[in-house]
Design a protein around this motif. Structure first.
Motif, short mmCIF file in Angstrom:
data_model
loop_
_atom_site.label_atom_id
_atom_site.label_comp_id
_atom_site.label_asym_id
_atom_site.label_seq_id
_atom_site.Cartn_x
_atom_site.Cartn_y
_atom_site.Cartn_z
N CYS A 123 0.83 -1.20 0.00
CA CYS A 123 0.00 0.00 0.00
C CYS A 123 0.87 1.26 0.00
O CYS A 123 1.71 1.42 0.88
N THR A 130 -1.18 -5.70 -0.01
CA THR A 130 -2.48 -5.49 -0.66
C THR A 130 -2.97 -6.80 -1.25
O THR A 130 -2.18 -7.71 -1.51
N ARG A 139 -6.60 -3.30 -6.15
CA ARG A 139 -5.98 -3.95 -5.00
C ARG A 139 -6.42 -3.19 -3.76
O ARG A 139 -6.55 -1.96 -3.78
N LYS A 140 -6.63 -3.93 -2.68
CA LYS A 140 -7.11 -3.33 -1.43
C LYS A 140 -6.12 -3.62 -0.32
O LYS A 140 -5.62 -4.74 -0.18
N CYS A 141 -5.80 -2.58 0.46
CA CYS A 141 -4.84 -2.73 1.54
C CYS A 141 -5.40 -3.61 2.64
O CYS A 141 -6.55 -3.41 3.10
N ASP A 142 -4.61 -4.58 3.10
CA ASP A 142 -5.06 -5.50 4.14
C ASP A 142 -5.12 -4.83 5.50
O ASP A 142 -5.77 -5.35 6.42
N GLU A 147 -8.27 1.50 -1.18
CA GLU A 147 -8.42 0.83 -2.46
C GLU A 147 -7.57 1.53 -3.51
O GLU A 147 -7.54 2.76 -3.59
N HIS A 148 -6.87 0.73 -4.31
CA HIS A 148 -5.99 1.26 -5.35
C HIS A 148 -6.42 0.68 -6.70
O HIS A 148 -6.78 -0.50 -6.79
#
Length: 287
Positions: A123, A130, A139-142, A147-148
């Motif tokens: 991220c 991510t 992609r989403k940060c854990d 959200e990217h």
């Protein structure tokens, strides 16, 4: 139609935000996955991309939904590769030269997405890992949940025109004899027209006035770029190249450009390959 455009796949944006619909496509026995050799496309004898069954893909593979063709889902696996996508390798250019235009467009999309995923595994906001989501179009940060999404970098590519001649240049990495249009990235707070004038002045020392748009093209090498092709009206013809940017630059006539585009062995220079928008730009200028 410019290179890397015209893919027949329906991108089905509405499915990307529907996890159940995406899961159903992953379970479709007709689903196909793009077969690559590293990051190179496999080319069939007919000049098309080669597709395989999802059964050949590992269970933990990251898959991106490229789209549907006749209701059949088509995917690409995110190949983990620390090396950037190949830029101008002869092998890559030979493969692209064999592919049908629509298949080159599909491959270009896949290559751009693979490159983006490989550079966004962490991220940018907090540095955590991510996870792929939205059918591979994000992609989403854990950790922080940011959200990217894939981005496209705009690049101007242009010919300057002066009294019936066009300005072309070459970089040291070009094959011997090859010349192309000048190009450069847009900077923050800059219009397309301003970027065209700035890049021509920086690289070749030629001042320009009016700028007209010609066409655009996605370019999958080095990430995901949108090449914006223009022709600029030069106000003088003296060339002062920046050796950090160009090895050489010159003014060419329409007849010289026509000979280069035709592959004439006696041409003054060699033209860019047909799938590059610089080729389309030269054709538009001579026409």
């Amino acid at each position: 139609m410019t290179g890397f455009t015209g893919s027949p796949l329906d991108r089905v944006d509405h499915i990307r935000s529907d996890p159940q619909a995406f899961a159903a496509l992953l379970g479709d026995w007709r689903a196909r996955v793009l077969l690559l050799e590293g990051l190179m496309p496999q080319v069939s004898d007919e000049g098309g991309l080669v597709w395989g069954s999802l059964a050949t893909v590992a269970e933990d593979a990251e898959l991106v939904l490229l789209g549907l063709l006749d209701d059949r889902p088509h995917f690409v696996e995110v190949v983990q590769n620390e090396v950037p996508a190949p830029m101008r390798s002869p092998a890559m250019f030979r493969a692209l030269g064999m592919l049908a235009a629509e298949d080159a467009a599909t491959f270009g999309t896949a290559l751009s997405l693979i490159a983006w995923h490989n550079t966004h595994r962490f991220c940018p906001r907090c540095g955590s890992t991510t996870t792929l989501f939205r059918a591979g179009w994000g992609r989403k940060c854990d950790a922080c949940g940011t959200e990217h999404f894939p981005r496209t970098d705009p690049v101007v590519i242009m010919l300057a025109e002066f009294e019936g001649k066009a300005l072309v240049g070459r970089q040291p990495r070009f094959p011997p004899g090859n010349y192309s249009a000048l190009a450069g990235f847009l900077e923050p707070g800059e219009s397309i027209e301003e970027a065209v004038r700035r890049e021509i002045m920086e690289e070749a020392g030629v001042p320009c006035g009016a700028v007209r748009y010609v066409a655009s093209q996605p370019w999958p090498f080095g990430g995901a770029q949108l090449m914006i092709a223009c022709i600029a009206e030069a106000l003088a013809d003296e060339i002062v190249i920046d050796p950090k940017e160009l090895e050489d630059a010159m003014w060419v006539t329409r007849d010289e450009a026509i000979a280069a585009l035709a592959g004439d062995p006696d041409a003054r220079f060699k033209a860019p390959p047909p799938f590059a928008i610089a080729h389309s730009l030269l054709k538009a200028w001579v026409g």
